[in-house]
Design a protein around this motif. Sequence first.
Motif, PDB file in Angstrom:
ATOM      1  N   MET A 148      26.247  47.708  38.159  1.00 40.33           N
ATOM      2  CA  MET A 148      26.563  48.760  37.193  1.00 40.33           C
ATOM      3  C   MET A 148      27.604  48.273  36.196  1.00 40.33           C
ATOM      4  SD  MET A 148      27.951  52.608  37.961  1.00 40.33           S
ATOM      5  CE  MET A 148      28.216  53.769  36.639  1.00 40.33           C
ATOM      6  N   LYS A 149      27.391  48.508  34.949  1.00 36.41           N
ATOM      7  CA  LYS A 149      28.316  48.056  33.909  1.00 36.41           C
ATOM      8  C   LYS A 149      29.269  49.173  33.515  1.00 36.41           C
ATOM      9  CE  LYS A 149      25.255  44.601  31.868  1.00 36.41           C
ATOM     10  NZ  LYS A 149      24.562  44.164  30.663  1.00 36.41           N
ATOM     11  N   TYR A 150      30.520  48.802  33.331  1.00 32.49           N
ATOM     12  CA  TYR A 150      31.533  49.750  32.893  1.00 32.49           C
ATOM     13  C   TYR A 150      32.060  49.311  31.539  1.00 32.49           C
ATOM     14  CZ  TYR A 150      31.427  51.267  37.740  1.00 32.49           C
ATOM     15  OH  TYR A 150      31.017  51.735  38.950  1.00 32.49           O
ATOM     16  N   TRP A 151      32.517  50.258  30.792  1.00 35.76           N
ATOM     17  CA  TRP A 151      33.036  49.967  29.458  1.00 35.76           C
ATOM     18  C   TRP A 151      34.483  50.428  29.367  1.00 35.76           C
ATOM     19  CZ3 TRP A 151      29.888  48.005  25.426  1.00 35.76           C
ATOM     20  CH2 TRP A 151      28.552  47.846  25.782  1.00 35.76           C
ATOM     21  N   VAL A 152      35.314  49.600  28.771  1.00 35.68           N
ATOM     22  CA  VAL A 152      36.704  49.936  28.558  1.00 35.68           C
ATOM     23  C   VAL A 152      36.986  49.869  27.076  1.00 35.68           C
ATOM     24  CG1 VAL A 152      39.091  49.278  29.004  1.00 35.68           C
ATOM     25  CG2 VAL A 152      37.383  49.046  30.821  1.00 35.68           C
ATOM     26  N   PHE A 153      37.653  50.869  26.536  1.00 37.21           N
ATOM     27  CA  PHE A 153      37.980  50.912  25.108  1.00 37.21           C
ATOM     28  C   PHE A 153      39.456  50.649  24.898  1.00 37.21           C
ATOM     29  CE2 PHE A 153      34.128  53.323  25.369  1.00 37.21           C
ATOM     30  CZ  PHE A 153      33.445  52.983  24.224  1.00 37.21           C
ATOM     31  N   ILE A 154      39.769  49.773  23.971  1.00 36.61           N
ATOM     32  CA  ILE A 154      41.141  49.511  23.566  1.00 36.61           C
ATOM     33  C   ILE A 154      41.185  49.692  22.060  1.00 36.61           C
ATOM     34  CG2 ILE A 154      43.012  47.821  23.533  1.00 36.61           C
ATOM     35  CD1 ILE A 154      41.514  46.391  25.849  1.00 36.61           C
ATOM     36  N   ILE A 155      42.089  50.540  21.583  1.00 39.96           N
ATOM     37  CA  ILE A 155      42.189  50.786  20.152  1.00 39.96           C
ATOM     38  C   ILE A 155      43.459  50.156  19.618  1.00 39.96           C
ATOM     39  CG2 ILE A 155      42.354  52.544  18.352  1.00 39.96           C
ATOM     40  CD1 ILE A 155      40.852  54.437  20.198  1.00 39.96           C
ATOM     41  N   GLN A 207      35.564  44.180  18.875  1.00 36.97           N
ATOM     42  CA  GLN A 207      35.218  43.017  19.685  1.00 36.97           C
ATOM     43  C   GLN A 207      34.512  43.500  20.944  1.00 36.97           C
ATOM     44  OE1 GLN A 207      39.051  41.270  20.378  1.00 36.97           O
ATOM     45  NE2 GLN A 207      38.904  39.878  18.633  1.00 36.97           N
ATOM     46  N   ILE A 208      33.511  42.758  21.370  1.00 38.42           N
ATOM     47  CA  ILE A 208      32.786  43.100  22.597  1.00 38.42           C
ATOM     48  C   ILE A 208      32.880  41.917  23.551  1.00 38.42           C
ATOM     49  CG2 ILE A 208      30.591  43.826  23.603  1.00 38.42           C
ATOM     50  CD1 ILE A 208      29.800  44.958  20.889  1.00 38.42           C
ATOM     51  N   ASP A 209      33.475  42.156  24.711  1.00 36.99           N
ATOM     52  CA  ASP A 209      33.653  41.108  25.720  1.00 36.99           C
ATOM     53  C   ASP A 209      33.126  41.583  27.066  1.00 36.99           C
ATOM     54  OD1 ASP A 209      35.267  39.045  24.216  1.00 36.99           O
ATOM     55  OD2 ASP A 209      36.600  40.773  23.976  1.00 36.99           O
ATOM     56  N   THR A 210      33.001  40.641  27.994  1.00 37.04           N
ATOM     57  CA  THR A 210      32.611  40.949  29.364  1.00 37.04           C
ATOM     58  C   THR A 210      33.656  40.378  30.301  1.00 37.04           C
ATOM     59  OG1 THR A 210      30.277  40.787  28.726  1.00 37.04           O
ATOM     60  CG2 THR A 210      30.774  40.772  31.086  1.00 37.04           C
ATOM     61  N   SER A 211      34.204  41.209  31.172  1.00 37.23           N
ATOM     62  CA  SER A 211      35.219  40.757  32.109  1.00 37.23           C
ATOM     63  C   SER A 211      34.582  39.993  33.269  1.00 37.23           C
ATOM     64  CB  SER A 211      36.015  41.944  32.654  1.00 37.23           C
ATOM     65  OG  SER A 211      35.216  42.688  33.560  1.00 37.23           O
ATOM     66  N   ASN A 212      35.429  39.371  34.093  1.00 43.22           N
ATOM     67  CA  ASN A 212      34.934  38.619  35.253  1.00 43.22           C
ATOM     68  C   ASN A 212      34.257  39.513  36.276  1.00 43.22           C
ATOM     69  OD1 ASN A 212      35.932  36.209  34.207  1.00 43.22           O
ATOM     70  ND2 ASN A 212      37.931  36.452  35.213  1.00 43.22           N
ATOM     71  N   THR A 213      34.567  40.794  36.232  1.00 43.76           N
ATOM     72  CA  THR A 213      33.970  41.732  37.184  1.00 43.76           C
ATOM     73  C   THR A 213      32.770  42.474  36.604  1.00 43.76           C
ATOM     74  OG1 THR A 213      35.556  43.452  36.503  1.00 43.76           O
ATOM     75  CG2 THR A 213      36.158  42.061  38.388  1.00 43.76           C
ATOM     76  N   GLY A 214      32.350  42.055  35.414  1.00 42.35           N
ATOM     77  CA  GLY A 214      31.166  42.655  34.807  1.00 42.35           C
ATOM     78  C   GLY A 214      31.432  43.815  33.889  1.00 42.35           C
TER      79      GLY A 214
END
Length: 371
Positions: A1-8, A47-54
């Motif tokens: 399952m993918k999660y999304w985190v927003f940083i403004i 920017q769109i990135d993927t963390s080590n945990t997905g």
Amino acid sequence: MKYWVFIIVIFASCSNPIETALSSKNELIKTVVDNIEKHEVQILFTQIDTSNTGELLFTDYEYNVNSNQYFYPASTVKLPVALLATEFMDRNEQLHIDTPYIENNNDNLHTVSNDIRQIFAVSDNESYNRLYEILGRDYINNRLREKGLSKTRIVHRLSTPDADKARRNDIHFFPGYTEEVIELKNQTDSDITPITIQGINKGKGYKKHGVLKESPMDFSKKNYFPLEEQHLLMKKLIAPEIFPASEQFDITDESRARFLNAMKALPHEAKYNAPEYYDSYVKFFMYGDSEDSIPSNIKIYNKVGSAYGTLTETAYIVDTTNNIRFILSATILVNENAIFNDDTYEYENIGIPFLAQLGREFYKQEKERRE
């Protein structure tokens, strides 16, 4: 399952990619930056990135973004209308985006899917106008508010007489040989309520029917699609699952895939082969100032707008070779004489080159981040 985190991130930090882009020594950037307030520039970058945990990470940056500062959105309004038309067809069990229809008893058959193809391939106005006739301004704006785009206001057709008339043309859908014709007849929308935000009266004059009027042009009854909501809509398209179900558009996976494919299609891929329809015909970022072919590894899901001296684009840009993806939205005014509707604007020598170089600046930064 993918999660999304927003940083403004607001335009302030020395590591801000917008600041880096606008600090470029390239003359295409400097020409605008030297008079940036006059050009009413607004920029949003994600920017769109993927963390080590997905986890998929969205990091947002903005410059001079103000939804209460008016700019004319031009053809960018075709994006939400095309999406709403797709949803409208999907929500009706008897219809499909490939269902043929006619307008006002005209013999020419159309489909919503073909209208969408033309809208994104060459920004066709007639296709947009037909979708507007199907939906109408009341439905469009009510539905956009339900989906979290509360400041957007779409109230008229484009490049046609009586563009803002309340009465809509009749539509006849033909679901199949054994099914009854579905009619949308005698439809009338409510009157237009003027917008009351900053910058609604623009310039020192404007032309009407070829006659110069020496007063600001009033845009209070024109369409409005603020940059932050253009950017938001792009996120809803590429990552619907990060939003509450109530704010997601009710379209099938198949329709969404076809919609995104239409957004990125180059003119020749959409059956437009005339020389004037070069790859970047309606793609300003990165390639707008060139008629060269766009490399096959670069995919640009976008919509541009160009009218009254204002150029706007919102785009999801992907490099499949270098694992780069980002969202960029920007608008710029290029109207040196401050006269509106005179077709004298600096699109080719200032506006489009600026947007093209702006896209290249962000692409360069993203590529360096990946190295």
